[in-house]
Design a protein around this motif. Structure first.
Motif, PDB file in Angstrom:
ATOM      1  N   PRO A  47      -3.601 -45.587  20.841  1.00 38.64           N
ATOM      2  CA  PRO A  47      -2.171 -45.502  20.273  1.00 38.64           C
ATOM      3  C   PRO A  47      -1.249 -45.818  21.137  1.00 38.64           C
ATOM      4  N   GLY A  48      -1.280 -45.519  22.242  1.00 39.35           N
ATOM      5  CA  GLY A  48      -0.277 -45.525  23.411  1.00 39.35           C
ATOM      6  C   GLY A  48      -0.841 -45.108  24.727  1.00 39.35           C
ATOM      7  N   TYR A  49      -0.326 -44.142  25.546  1.00 37.17           N
ATOM      8  CA  TYR A  49      -0.669 -43.791  26.901  1.00 37.17           C
ATOM      9  C   TYR A  49       0.066 -42.560  27.196  1.00 37.17           C
ATOM     10  N   TRP A  50      -0.671 -41.814  28.064  1.00 37.94           N
ATOM     11  CA  TRP A  50      -0.173 -40.441  28.289  1.00 37.94           C
ATOM     12  C   TRP A  50       0.513 -40.342  30.207  1.00 37.94           C
ATOM     13  N   SER A  69       0.875 -35.237  29.080  1.00 36.78           N
ATOM     14  CA  SER A  69       2.081 -35.357  28.345  1.00 36.78           C
ATOM     15  C   SER A  69       1.654 -35.565  26.941  1.00 36.78           C
ATOM     16  N   PRO A  70       2.405 -35.222  26.120  1.00 39.00           N
ATOM     17  CA  PRO A  70       2.318 -36.008  24.699  1.00 39.00           C
ATOM     18  C   PRO A  70       2.183 -37.470  24.658  1.00 39.00           C
ATOM     19  N   LEU A  71       1.735 -38.065  23.524  1.00 41.06           N
ATOM     20  CA  LEU A  71       1.379 -39.601  23.568  1.00 41.06           C
ATOM     21  C   LEU A  71       2.831 -40.416  23.581  1.00 41.06           C
ATOM     22  N   ILE A  72       2.732 -41.651  24.566  1.00 44.90           N
ATOM     23  CA  ILE A  72       4.139 -42.245  24.708  1.00 44.90           C
ATOM     24  C   ILE A  72       3.765 -43.477  23.951  1.00 44.90           C
ATOM     25  N   PRO A  73       4.734 -44.018  23.174  1.00 44.66           N
ATOM     26  CA  PRO A  73       4.308 -45.381  22.548  1.00 44.66           C
ATOM     27  C   PRO A  73       4.181 -46.520  23.701  1.00 44.66           C
ATOM     28  N   SER A  74       3.448 -47.580  23.084  1.00 46.73           N
ATOM     29  CA  SER A  74       2.935 -48.702  23.950  1.00 46.73           C
ATOM     30  C   SER A  74       4.322 -49.307  24.351  1.00 46.73           C
TER      31      SER A  74
END
Length: 343
Positions: free
Chosen positions: A116-119, A225-230
């Motif tokens: 759902p995103g990246y880290w 990290s916490p999830l970063i939005p795409s």
């Protein structure tokens, strides 16, 4: 403002789909300038981006020229001075483009692997004795640190808050030496023993495993990290509305064939999805959280000015939180965006 009077297909053709646009390639071909942030060397970026840009050129009937630069700031400035028409940015650099360069988010990438995103990551060499970030920071005065581009989300902003600001650590003074460069250079420098610890991200790690598995095998993750939005794509807000719709149609229609899906996969992406400037709300929130943490820890004698700025930050954070809650409710979800939820 028009893209130099190009993409002149009448508005009525928009409803006919993207294939209709391609039939108008006999019109006067001009140029769309497409900015691409420097996550790795321009040579490597050109290799993976060119098939996508070629498809874009064929579908829209104009030349699409990539704009590469040595740092993120140059791509932001290029948009500010109308030297590029649209760009791929990270969330932090997109925020700068929206605020300072007349940009506007219009679509968002998705991950080819379904994430759902990246880290964001902090990495060390496999031969290093460190297993977690606190062990690294305990020896910081002996180590060389590879920080990211100051406009990078995963290479600078996210670790800047979660690793450093939350621990009241200034990386520019804590480490023996600090360098700023792109993701690829950071990773290879750690793998080759030239840098002791560096920022990186999961997308870069996945790509490195494909193109240089030997170097990837030399790296160890010591923090995530916490999830970063795409990532978003941003166009100049002053483009003509008709031209914006043609660009939007191309991106949202792209990825329906096996060939297009492979081109996107080489970019580590799935199909694009609609987006807007509110995608950047968690990044704005994070930037303010970082400033607030640093400001609250300061003792510079100017208490009144500090309290006033803290009050301003708190008011801005409240406005952002209200907007996030409104958007979540509209989407039928009570969940906050990933970074915001991790505060």
């Amino acid at each position: 403002m028009k893209l130099a009077a190009r993409l002149r297909t009448p508005l009525l053709l928009l409803g006919m789909g993207i294939s209709s646009v391609a039939s108008f390639q006999t019109q006067a071909a001009e140029t769309i300038n497409f900015g691409i942030i420097s996550t790795e060397s321009s040579q490597n970026l050109a290799q993976v981006w060119q098939p996508f840009l070629d498809d874009m050129s064929r579908e829209l009937g104009v030349e699409v020229k990539p704009f590469f630069a040595t740092d993120y700031a140059a791509v932001i400035q290029a948009m500010r001075f109308n030297q590029i028409d649209l760009a791929w940015y990270g969330n932090k650099s997109a925020m700068e483009a929206v605020d300072r360069a007349g940009g506007e988010v219009f679509v968002q990438t998705t991950a080819a692997n379904g994430d759902p995103g990246y880290w964001s990551l902090m990495i060390v060499n496999q031969d290093a004795p460190y297993q977690d970030i606190d062990q690294v920071l305990a020896d910081a005065d002996k180590l060389t640190f590879g920080n990211g581009d100051p406009n990078s989300t995963s290479g600078y902003l996210v670790p800047g808050y979660y690793v450093f600001a939350q621990r009241n650590v200034d990386p520019s003074t804590a480490f023996r030496r600090t360098l700023n460069t792109n993701h690829e250079t950071n990773a290879l420098s750690v793998a080759n023993g030239q840098v002791d610890v560096a920022t990186f991200n999961t997308e870069g790690m996945e790509r490195l495993k494909q193109v240089n598995p030997t170097a990837a095998a030399r790296l160890r993750e010591v923090w995530r990290s916490p999830l970063i939005p795409s990532d978003p794509l941003v166009w100049r807000k002053n483009l003509d509305d008709e031209e914006k719709e043609k660009l939007r149609a191309f991106f949202l229609d792209y990825g329906t064939t096996a060939e297009q899906q492979q081109i996107l996969a080489d970019l580590q992406w799935g199909r694009f999805q609609p987006s807007d400037d509110d995608q950047l709300l968690p990044i704005r929130q994070l930037e303010l959280f970082r400033e607030r943490t640093q400001l609250a820890a300061r003792d510079d004698g100017d208490g009144e000015a500090r309290r006033a700025r803290l009050a301003e930050i708190d008011a801005q954070l409240e406005q952002i939180e209200q907007r996030i809650e409104t958007r979540s409710a509209q989407a039928g979800s009570t969940q906050a965006p990933p970074l915001a939820a991790a505060q």
